[in-house]
Scaffold this motif. Structure first.
Motif, mmCIF file in Angstrom:
data_model
loop_
_atom_site.group_PDB
_atom_site.id
_atom_site.type_symbol
_atom_site.label_atom_id
_atom_site.label_comp_id
_atom_site.label_asym_id
_atom_site.label_seq_id
_atom_site.Cartn_x
_atom_site.Cartn_y
_atom_site.Cartn_z
ATOM 1 N N GLY A 318 1.086 -1.207 -0.086
ATOM 2 C CA GLY A 318 -0.120 -0.012 0.120
ATOM 3 C C GLY A 318 0.779 1.330 -0.145
ATOM 4 O O GLY A 318 1.851 1.338 -0.568
ATOM 5 N N MET A 378 -6.729 1.896 3.075
ATOM 6 C CA MET A 378 -6.870 2.031 1.571
ATOM 7 C C MET A 378 -7.866 3.233 1.775
ATOM 8 O O MET A 378 -8.279 3.904 2.508
ATOM 9 C CB MET A 378 -7.866 0.763 1.036
ATOM 10 C CG MET A 378 -6.988 -0.386 1.013
ATOM 11 S SD MET A 378 -8.083 -1.809 0.227
ATOM 12 C CE MET A 378 -8.291 -1.314 -1.434
ATOM 13 N N ARG A 384 -5.269 0.068 -7.605
ATOM 14 C CA ARG A 384 -5.475 -1.045 -6.852
ATOM 15 C C ARG A 384 -4.245 -1.621 -6.511
ATOM 16 O O ARG A 384 -3.035 -1.569 -7.239
ATOM 17 C CB ARG A 384 -5.924 -1.872 -7.903
ATOM 18 C CG ARG A 384 -7.417 -1.893 -8.284
ATOM 19 C CD ARG A 384 -8.395 -2.078 -7.341
ATOM 20 N NE ARG A 384 -8.377 -3.415 -6.561
ATOM 21 C CZ ARG A 384 -8.919 -3.664 -5.545
ATOM 22 N NH1 ARG A 384 -9.616 -2.977 -4.645
ATOM 23 N NH2 ARG A 384 -8.949 -4.877 -5.137
ATOM 24 N N PRO A 385 -4.084 -2.023 -5.116
ATOM 25 C CA PRO A 385 -2.837 -2.555 -4.549
ATOM 26 C C PRO A 385 -2.675 -4.197 -5.112
ATOM 27 O O PRO A 385 -3.623 -4.929 -5.456
ATOM 28 C CB PRO A 385 -3.134 -2.917 -3.008
ATOM 29 C CG PRO A 385 -4.878 -3.002 -3.088
ATOM 30 C CD PRO A 385 -5.516 -2.045 -4.204
ATOM 31 N N LYS A 404 2.998 4.367 -8.066
ATOM 32 C CA LYS A 404 1.639 3.977 -7.632
ATOM 33 C C LYS A 404 1.502 4.141 -6.110
ATOM 34 O O LYS A 404 0.423 4.346 -5.555
ATOM 35 C CB LYS A 404 0.987 2.776 -8.010
ATOM 36 C CG LYS A 404 1.636 1.524 -7.694
ATOM 37 C CD LYS A 404 1.255 0.290 -8.426
ATOM 38 C CE LYS A 404 -0.405 0.014 -7.803
ATOM 39 N NZ LYS A 404 -0.836 -1.331 -8.637
ATOM 40 N N HIS A 405 2.559 3.753 -5.214
ATOM 41 C CA HIS A 405 2.671 3.675 -3.920
ATOM 42 C C HIS A 405 2.817 4.810 -3.087
ATOM 43 O O HIS A 405 3.017 4.970 -2.114
ATOM 44 C CB HIS A 405 3.431 2.606 -3.352
ATOM 45 C CG HIS A 405 3.364 1.394 -4.016
ATOM 46 N ND1 HIS A 405 4.422 0.643 -4.752
ATOM 47 C CD2 HIS A 405 2.394 0.210 -3.771
ATOM 48 C CE1 HIS A 405 3.973 -0.456 -5.314
ATOM 49 N NE2 HIS A 405 2.696 -0.678 -4.687
ATOM 50 N N PRO A 409 -3.710 3.052 -2.018
ATOM 51 C CA PRO A 409 -4.463 2.287 -2.926
ATOM 52 C C PRO A 409 -6.014 2.198 -2.656
ATOM 53 O O PRO A 409 -6.463 2.666 -1.560
ATOM 54 C CB PRO A 409 -3.941 0.707 -2.396
ATOM 55 C CG PRO A 409 -3.621 0.648 -1.394
ATOM 56 C CD PRO A 409 -3.377 1.899 -0.928
ATOM 57 N N ASP A 433 -2.728 5.063 -13.541
ATOM 58 C CA ASP A 433 -2.595 5.285 -12.117
ATOM 59 C C ASP A 433 -1.824 6.468 -12.114
ATOM 60 O O ASP A 433 -2.018 7.281 -11.132
ATOM 61 C CB ASP A 433 -1.750 4.095 -11.556
ATOM 62 C CG ASP A 433 -2.819 2.768 -11.151
ATOM 63 O OD1 ASP A 433 -4.206 2.998 -11.539
ATOM 64 O OD2 ASP A 433 -2.224 1.673 -11.284
#
Length: 463
Positions: A318, A378, A384-385, A404-405, A409, A433
């Motif tokens: 996450g 989240m 999406r994780p 993305k992290h 997420p 993303d």
């Protein structure tokens, strides 16, 4: 026309916002109480007092969120996003005050109508102002005159951008350059060399000087800035290394030291994070209440049709690359942790239960993730994780995958509502993303939630 009156225009903006909010208050009062069978427990003066408090709170929040800065180069969507944030924070403040002083006789329906009308009126007013100014600037009025120091590729690109966007109201009067004496057709003339800047500023009307010089002549930057400030002319710098940056850069400070960040992430700002978090908690709480009968039915069917735990916990990566346990209704036969963490689900996967296939196709298996949202692991909307095993693979195969992290997420995301769910291109998902991360607004979140609902929850690529 408006030159030199920016402070007055800011005050006018704030004043008209306040007037729009009070107009919304009056219309909300008429719609709610000006009827034969609609009686208020409190007099009009009490409601008017709170309407004024809301208006003043909004103006204060708007000033703090830089809503009243000049918007010549600002996208309208960005302005509206800040406007909505200011309204939401203001209504939360008002509701908190009413709760604290135990003023329970205020009509909730009135507050709801008032809030919607206030957002609508201020948005329409700003849209009309924005369109009017763009029209005026396209016709050649309310111009700001720009001088470009540097006639190389950076200066030419800036000039071309201005030509494509006449609504900005910027007009280039010419270039200064030490090595180029003439440009091809379609460009403004070379007015002289860099050391002739002072003479040009004194002989022509210049509102802003743009430094578009290569880094090899960096010592000249200070000379240009000093001359511009002496003449009272604004100055901006286009960094010569912009084409090597992977995203939109931004400035921050470490003490007295300015630092250029290579990727502007709106959710790095504390106010945006708090605002998104409040939205997530409210949305997740409402979603849990509304879907509780469905979740109860799923629990009963799972218990009757397949042995094993009801909720399946799986390790995912996450925010800031920290791992957490993501909740899902179990859709497969009970298996070891190694199998669940390292095997990709395939079409006609023998591990699925019959009811589990239905849950995955309809995305109902993801309902427990609203509890992940309440825990802060989240968000309702976000990338999406993925499982750590696959993250280690993708970060080597897909450029920028790990970016993305930078945000929490999500249960749904821009990639998912764009058709990139299940067995689809990882690279395409990451591009979506990254777009979400760099362009986040609360309106963007609402748009994604809306598209999630409209497109339906059925996922043809879910195995």
């Amino acid at each position: 026309m408006i030159r030199g009156k920016e402070k007055i225009m800011t005050q006018i903006y704030a004043g008209v916002d306040f007037v729009c909010i009070q107009a919304a208050f009056l219309l909300a009062w008429i719609l709610r109480f000006d009827k034969v069978h609609s009686i208020s427990h409190l007099p009009f003066s009490n409601y008017l007092f709170w309407g004024i408090i809301y208006g003043l709170s909004f103006m204060l929040i708007a000033y703090m969120s830089t809503l009243y800065i000049p918007k010549r180069k600002t996208k309208f969507a960005t302005e509206i996003a800040k406007l909505l944030q200011a309204h939401l924070v203001s209504i939360f403040i008002l509701l908190s005050v009413l709760y604290t002083i135990k003023s329970v006789d205020i009509s909730r329906l009135f507050l709801f109508i008032f809030f919607l009308l206030a957002v609508l009126f201020t948005s329409i007013y700003r849209y009309l102002v924005k369109q009017s100014l763009r029209h005026i600037r396209r016709r050649g009025f309310n111009k700001q005159f720009v001088l470009i120091a540097g006639a190389g590729k950076v200066g030419k690109r800036y000039y071309q951008t201005i030509q494509r966007h006449p609504e900005f109201g910027l007009a280039v009067i010419g270039f200064l350059d030490d090595y180029c004496t003439e440009l091809e057709d379609g460009y403004k003339p070379i007015l002289g060399k860099i050391n002739e800047l002072e003479k040009v500023l004194s002989s022509k009307l210049v509102d802003e000087v743009i430094i578009a010089l290569p880094l090899i002549v960096y010592p000249k930057y200070k000379e240009i800035i000093l001359k511009c400030e002496k003449a009272g002319v604004r100055v901006s710098i286009i960094p010569d290394f912009y084409d090597i940056l992977p995203a939109t850069p931004y400035f921050q400070s470490l003490g007295d030291l300015p630092i250029i960040g290579i990727r502007d992430v709106p959710l790095d700002e504390a106010t945006n994070r708090v605002f998104k978090r409040v939205f997530d908690v409210l949305f997740a709480s409402i979603a849990i209440v509304l879907t509780s009968p469905i979740m109860l039915a799923i629990i009963i069917v799972l218990k009757l049709t397949s042995p094993g735990p009801i909720v399946f916990k799986q390790e995912r990566v996450g925010l800031n690359r920290r791992t957490f346990s993501m909740y899902k209704f179990r859709s497969m036969k009970h298996m070891s942790k190694t199998q669940s963490d390292t095997q990709w689900t395939t079409e006609n996967d023998p591990r699925r239960t019959r009811f589990g296939s239905f849950l995955r196709k309809t995305s109902l298996d993801e309902l427990p993730q609203f509890f992940n949202v309440l825990k802060g692991e989240m968000s309702v909307v976000g990338p999406r994780p993925e499982r750590p095993y696959f993250v280690d693979q993708f970060k080597e195969e897909v450029p920028k995958y790990m970016i993305k992290h930078h945000v929490r997420p999500g249960i749904t995301g821009w990639a998912q509502v764009s058709g990139l769910r299940g067995d689809t291109s990882i690279a395409d998902r990451i591009e979506h993303d990254l777009f979400y991360i760099e362009h986040w607004t609360i309106l963007f979140d609402i748009k994604i939630i809306y598209k999630t609902v409209i497109n339906g929850f059925v996922n043809r690529n879910a195995y």
